[in-house]
Scaffold this active site. Structure first.
Site, PDB file in Angstrom:
ATOM      1  N   HIS A  76       2.408  -0.990  -1.748  1.00 13.87           N
ATOM      2  CA  HIS A  76       0.999  -0.579  -1.671  1.00 13.87           C
ATOM      3  C   HIS A  76       0.131  -1.755  -2.086  1.00 13.87           C
ATOM      4  O   HIS A  76       0.611  -2.748  -2.621  1.00 13.87           O
ATOM      5  CB  HIS A  76       0.750   0.621  -2.589  1.00 13.87           C
ATOM      6  N   ASP A  95       2.637  11.243  -4.422  1.00 10.90           N
ATOM      7  CA  ASP A  95       2.321  10.293  -5.475  1.00 10.90           C
ATOM      8  C   ASP A  95       2.212  11.041  -6.804  1.00 10.90           C
ATOM      9  O   ASP A  95       1.151  11.529  -7.170  1.00 10.90           O
ATOM     10  CB  ASP A  95       1.020   9.551  -5.155  1.00 10.90           C
ATOM     11  N   SER A 139      -5.208   9.165   4.217  1.00 13.82           N
ATOM     12  CA  SER A 139      -5.250   9.514   2.784  1.00 13.82           C
ATOM     13  C   SER A 139      -5.880  10.897   2.628  1.00 13.82           C
ATOM     14  O   SER A 139      -6.456  11.445   3.580  1.00 13.82           O
ATOM     15  CB  SER A 139      -6.084   8.478   2.034  1.00 13.82           C
ATOM     16  N   GLY A 183      -7.438  -2.066  -3.488  1.00 12.78           N
ATOM     17  CA  GLY A 183      -8.806  -2.562  -3.458  1.00 12.78           C
ATOM     18  C   GLY A 183      -8.918  -4.055  -3.233  1.00 12.78           C
ATOM     19  O   GLY A 183      -7.948  -4.731  -2.880  1.00 12.78           O
ATOM     20  N   ASN A 243       1.331  -1.432   3.071  1.00 14.52           N
ATOM     21  CA  ASN A 243       0.124  -0.610   3.210  1.00 14.52           C
ATOM     22  C   ASN A 243      -1.150  -1.448   3.180  1.00 14.52           C
ATOM     23  O   ASN A 243      -1.381  -2.201   2.233  1.00 14.52           O
ATOM     24  CB  ASN A 243       0.044   0.374   2.037  1.00 14.52           C
ATOM     25  N   ILE A 244      -1.967  -1.256   4.200  1.00 13.44           N
ATOM     26  CA  ILE A 244      -3.201  -2.048   4.297  1.00 13.44           C
ATOM     27  C   ILE A 244      -4.387  -1.152   4.646  1.00 13.44           C
ATOM     28  O   ILE A 244      -4.401  -0.495   5.693  1.00 13.44           O
ATOM     29  CB  ILE A 244      -3.033  -3.149   5.371  1.00 13.44           C
ATOM     30  N   ASP A 245      -5.342  -1.141   3.781  1.00 13.42           N
ATOM     31  CA  ASP A 245      -6.569  -0.381   4.009  1.00 13.42           C
ATOM     32  C   ASP A 245      -7.795  -1.283   3.786  1.00 13.42           C
ATOM     33  O   ASP A 245      -8.656  -1.441   4.654  1.00 13.42           O
ATOM     34  CB  ASP A 245      -6.615   0.825   3.050  1.00 13.42           C
ATOM     35  N   ASP A 282      -0.864   9.420   3.179  1.00 15.30           N
ATOM     36  CA  ASP A 282      -0.902   8.390   2.137  1.00 15.30           C
ATOM     37  C   ASP A 282      -1.363   9.007   0.810  1.00 15.30           C
ATOM     38  O   ASP A 282      -2.365   9.732   0.777  1.00 15.30           O
ATOM     39  CB  ASP A 282      -1.890   7.301   2.595  1.00 15.30           C
ATOM     40  N   HIS A 283      -0.641   8.747  -0.260  1.00 19.44           N
ATOM     41  CA  HIS A 283      -1.017   9.219  -1.612  1.00 19.44           C
ATOM     42  C   HIS A 283      -1.328  10.717  -1.673  1.00 19.44           C
ATOM     43  O   HIS A 283      -2.407  11.118  -2.127  1.00 19.44           O
ATOM     44  CB  HIS A 283      -2.220   8.446  -2.151  1.00 19.44           C
TER      45      HIS A 283
END
Ligand code: G3H
Ligand code: 13P
Ligand code: ZN
Length: 316
Positions: free
Chosen positions: A210, A103, A48, A180, A253-255, A81-82
């Site tokens: 996302h 984005d 990101s 989140g 997407n995994i954060d 990312d973004h």
């Protein structure tokens, strides 16, 4: 081996989803590569804007390159990312990225198209793919009514025009998730009707999801038991993620889930070993635990065991 996201999507489309995992540091990078090698899964490593400025973008790029040397069997793409327009152009210039995400979803429809198109033109000139976003992810708060929530979902009636006018390569769609650890207040979930309709209008076109962390409840419980305060944290049901992967959702997407593993490991570690101050000690535990999480998640996505088939496809 670094491959294009296009190649990964071609192989996965309609059968499984490729995990796109955010990284910020060395331990996440090592855990991610190890987990993907253990499960023989192709993957996307994504950075990101915040990650690029956390230490230095060159540090992350060097770590990824080196991880590729340490794990020569790994098959992965590198993704921004973004990104905003400036970050996208910088990544396109760098020559290191397989794809970038522009984005511009906060802009009105035509503005989103214009910004996305400028990035697509620059990226395609260098054979780099572009993910765009239509619709807006948000937090689902108690006070947000269903109709307000719906207002942020991607409108499938707009997707053909958007893709046609921008020439983007994949589309992040708002299908009910948010970023989140607090995605839902009760039993809300993915809007499969939106996925279905986007797929009907754009057959074969990769959809990106996302906000796909599942926020494992066991993880949340352990974090809270070790001094954390994450009351009400809730993520996407894993059965729904698996289902979406068969419907054209090709990148997931995994954060947040990775952050939860980090948080749980470190909270428990220092609670149980208050005398230790060597950062490598919890670091070792984290790398192991994160690798295990990645193995599990690749099973959920259906990407486990696909590495050899993708290798064959890309070496043709
Ligand atoms: O979608 C956002 C990702 O989770 C990245 O988060 O901007 O805090 O690095 P970040
Ligand atoms: P989560 O917050 O659900 O992990 O989503 C991450 C994401 O969408 C990164 O772009
Ligand atoms: Zn995101």
């Amino acid at each position: 081996m670094i491959v294009s996201t296009k190649q990964l999507f071609e192989h996965a489309y309609g059968n499984y989803a490729v995990g796109a995992y955010n990284i910020n540091n060395l331990e996440q990078t090592m855990g991610l590569f190890r987990g993907c090698i253990d499960s023989k899964a192709p993957f996307i490593i994504q950075i990101s804007k915040g990650a690029r400025s956390y230490t230095n973008k060159l540090m992350l790029e060097a770590m990824i390159r080196t991880a590729g040397d340490i794990f020569p069997d790994a098959i992965f793409a590198v993704h921004l990312d973004h990104g905003d327009e400036e970050a996208c152009m910088d990544c396109i210039e760098s020559g290191f990225y397989s794809s970038v995400m522009i984005d511009a979803s906060d802009q009105p429809f035509d503005g989103n198209i214009e910004t996305t198109k400028r990035v697509v033109d620059a990226a395609h000139a260098k054979d780099i793919a572009v993910e765009a976003e239509l619709g807006q992810l948000g937090g689902v708060e108690e006070h947000v009514s269903v109709s307000e929530e719906d207002a942020h979902l991607t409108d499938p009636a707009q997707v053909e025009e958007f893709v046609h006018r921008t020439n983007c390569d994949s589309l992040a769609c708002a299908i009910g998730t948010s970023h989140g650890a607090y995605k839902f207040t009760s039993s809300q979930g993915l809007h499969f009707e939106v996925i279905e309709e986007v797929r009907r209008r754009l057959p074969g076109f990769p959809i990106v999801m996302h906000g796909s962390s599942s926020v494992p409840q066991d993880e949340v419980k352990r974090i809270n038991a070790a001094g954390g305060e994450m009351k009400g944290a809730k993520g996407v049901d894993e059965a729904q993620i698996s289902k979406a992967g068969k419907m054209g959702v090709t990148k997931v997407n995994i954060d947040t889930d990775g952050r939860l593993v980090w948080c749980r490991v470190h909270r428990e570690f220092f609670r149980d070993k208050p005398e230790v101050f060597d950062l490598r000690k919890p670091g070792i535990v984290f790398m192991d635990e994160y690798a295990k999480y990645i193995v599990h998640k690749n099973d959920v996505l259906g990407s486990s065991g696909k590495i050899d088939a993708v290798r064959k496809l890309v070496s043709k």
